[in-house]
Design a protein around this motif. Structure first.
Motif, PDB file in Angstrom:
ATOM      1  N   ASN A  79      -9.988  -9.080  64.567  1.00 61.98           N
ATOM      2  CA  ASN A  79      -8.521  -8.496  64.459  1.00 61.98           C
ATOM      3  C   ASN A  79      -7.681  -9.717  64.349  1.00 61.98           C
ATOM      4  O   ASN A  79      -7.911 -10.790  64.792  1.00 61.98           O
ATOM      5  CB  ASN A  79      -8.193  -7.663  65.706  1.00 61.98           C
ATOM      6  N   ALA A  80      -6.891  -9.551  63.253  1.00 62.51           N
ATOM      7  CA  ALA A  80      -5.502 -10.580  63.150  1.00 62.51           C
ATOM      8  C   ALA A  80      -4.892 -10.280  64.229  1.00 62.51           C
ATOM      9  O   ALA A  80      -4.410  -9.392  65.127  1.00 62.51           O
ATOM     10  CB  ALA A  80      -5.269 -10.208  61.761  1.00 62.51           C
ATOM     11  N   ARG A  81      -4.086 -11.463  64.358  1.00 69.73           N
ATOM     12  CA  ARG A  81      -3.008 -11.360  65.439  1.00 69.73           C
ATOM     13  C   ARG A  81      -1.945 -10.363  65.315  1.00 69.73           C
ATOM     14  O   ARG A  81      -1.260  -9.973  66.046  1.00 69.73           O
ATOM     15  CB  ARG A  81      -2.293 -12.731  65.642  1.00 69.73           C
ATOM     16  N   GLY A  82      -1.624 -10.178  64.026  1.00 72.39           N
ATOM     17  CA  GLY A  82      -0.561  -9.090  63.828  1.00 72.39           C
ATOM     18  C   GLY A  82      -1.075  -7.745  64.471  1.00 72.39           C
ATOM     19  O   GLY A  82      -0.152  -6.980  64.705  1.00 72.39           O
ATOM     20  N   GLY A  84       1.731 -15.471  65.090  1.00 73.82           N
ATOM     21  CA  GLY A  84       0.715 -16.305  65.774  1.00 73.82           C
ATOM     22  C   GLY A  84       0.931 -16.446  67.248  1.00 73.82           C
ATOM     23  O   GLY A  84      -0.055 -17.020  67.696  1.00 73.82           O
ATOM     24  N   ARG A  85       1.973 -15.954  67.893  1.00 74.68           N
ATOM     25  CA  ARG A  85       2.247 -16.200  69.193  1.00 74.68           C
ATOM     26  C   ARG A  85       2.557 -14.947  70.185  1.00 74.68           C
ATOM     27  O   ARG A  85       3.465 -14.335  69.488  1.00 74.68           O
ATOM     28  CB  ARG A  85       3.495 -17.179  69.534  1.00 74.68           C
ATOM     29  N   PRO A 132       0.762 -21.614  69.348  1.00 67.50           N
ATOM     30  CA  PRO A 132       0.362 -20.295  68.963  1.00 67.50           C
ATOM     31  C   PRO A 132      -0.642 -19.891  69.695  1.00 67.50           C
ATOM     32  O   PRO A 132      -1.671 -20.319  70.088  1.00 67.50           O
ATOM     33  CB  PRO A 132       0.310 -20.277  67.557  1.00 67.50           C
ATOM     34  N   GLY A 133      -0.846 -18.647  69.960  1.00 71.38           N
ATOM     35  CA  GLY A 133      -1.866 -17.785  70.595  1.00 71.38           C
ATOM     36  C   GLY A 133      -1.498 -16.788  71.480  1.00 71.38           C
ATOM     37  O   GLY A 133      -0.551 -16.314  71.618  1.00 71.38           O
ATOM     38  N   LEU A 134      -2.631 -16.100  72.135  1.00 71.81           N
ATOM     39  CA  LEU A 134      -2.380 -14.951  73.315  1.00 71.81           C
ATOM     40  C   LEU A 134      -2.484 -15.582  74.440  1.00 71.81           C
ATOM     41  O   LEU A 134      -3.355 -16.159  74.879  1.00 71.81           O
ATOM     42  CB  LEU A 134      -3.471 -14.154  72.997  1.00 71.81           C
ATOM     43  N   PHE A 135      -1.289 -15.173  75.420  1.00 68.83           N
ATOM     44  CA  PHE A 135      -1.272 -15.609  76.718  1.00 68.83           C
ATOM     45  C   PHE A 135      -1.093 -14.568  77.664  1.00 68.83           C
ATOM     46  O   PHE A 135      -0.051 -13.666  77.231  1.00 68.83           O
ATOM     47  CB  PHE A 135      -0.147 -16.825  76.830  1.00 68.83           C
TER      48      PHE A 135
END
Length: 300
Positions: A114-117, A89-90, A22-25
């Motif tokens: 900021n939340a992932r959403g 989350g991804r 999970p994460g930002l790529f």
């Protein structure tokens, strides 16, 4: 495959060899081609701009960018960005390197707060706002070219104005494409998912931005058409004045030329013929000039 990964615990960007966690790529197309899963994602996005199933959503959206052209100066360019969100989350973003750099520096700020959403909504809104930002720059450039066009002696400014109007039209088309994709995504997304309100807010903002950019495009297209009409009228006026002056020059030639021919003419041996001919030509030319002046043929 080394990708740019945002680590929320550290609060900074890092390099990651895998995008399965999970994460930002942020991934470039060259990097995505080396991964089987992402390669299939790229191939699927080329054939289909939208994919929705449960929580997973894949979007291929046009993004407006600015670039410098050697011939036309500052122009707009439309690139494409692929967004995949299979869970809250991804989030995976695939785009060209300069667009990823813009994302990393300007678009995605304050990720700790900021939340992932909210991140998907932020990206969608910034994609929409990119067209408005580029349109604003093009409008400023159009105003400069309009001022320069008043004293220009070439067609360079007009060619640049036509290129910028074309770019504004492409921005309108790209915004409408975003609206169609978001509308289809909203219909395909269940209302109880976390993605639905994000898409709904992005679609409402897209409609507003489309109205703004479309209004600017129609306004400056009308202005350009008006300038084209002014230029054509000026060209017609110049040709009108040149035609009148040519007619004035042709009157003496038409009267004097026959007396240079080897042909018998009446009054050929009259002693005052030359002076009478000059007076007659001068009088006819003056009368024609007065008539043309009263009707505005000499007015530029």
């Amino acid at each position: 495959m080394a990708t740019r990964y945002y680590d929320r615990q550290v609060g900074d960007w890092r390099s990651s060899a895998s995008c399965a966690v999970p994460g930002l790529f942020l991934i470039s197309p060259e990097q995505a081609s080396s991964c089987t899963e992402l390669r299939n994602l790229l191939r699927h996005s080329e054939d289909q701009r939208l994919y929705c199933k449960d929580e997973e959503i894949i979007l291929r959206l046009p993004v407006a960018l600015l670039e410098e052209d050697a011939r036309f100066g500052t122009v707009a360019r439309v690139s494409h960005l692929i967004v995949q969100r299979d869970s809250p989350g991804r989030l995976i973003i695939i785009a060209e390197d300069n667009l990823l750099t813009t994302l990393q520096q300007d678009w995605i700020r304050g990720l700790q707060q900021n939340a992932r959403g909210d991140l998907l909504q932020r990206i969608l809104l910034n994609i929409i706002y990119s067209h408005e930002r580029v349109a604003r720059v093009l409008v400023d450039r159009l105003q400069e070219l309009r001022m320069a066009l008043k004293t220009s002696m070439s067609n360079r400014e007009m060619r640049q104005i036509m290129a910028l109007n074309r770019d504004l039209g492409e921005l309108v088309i790209a915004l409408r494409e975003i609206g169609l994709i978001l509308r289809d995504a909203l219909r395909a997304t269940p209302g109880d998912t976390s993605t639905y309100p994000l898409l709904d807010a992005a679609l409402r903002e897209q409609r507003r931005m489309e109205d703004v950019v479309n209004l600017v495009y129609e306004r400056y297209l009308t202005v350009t058409n008006a300038y084209n009409g002014i230029i054509q009228n000026n060209a017609h006026t110049v040709m009108k004045v040149m035609t009148v002056w040519l007619a004035l020059l042709m009157i003496p030639i038409a009267f004097i030329m026959p007396f240079h021919m080897n042909t018998f003419l009446p009054l050929e041996h009259w002693h005052y013929l030359w002076f009478g001919l000059i007076a007659y030509v001068f009088g006819v030319t003056l009368m024609f000039a007065i008539w043309a002046r009263k009707r505005g043929f000499f007015t530029m």
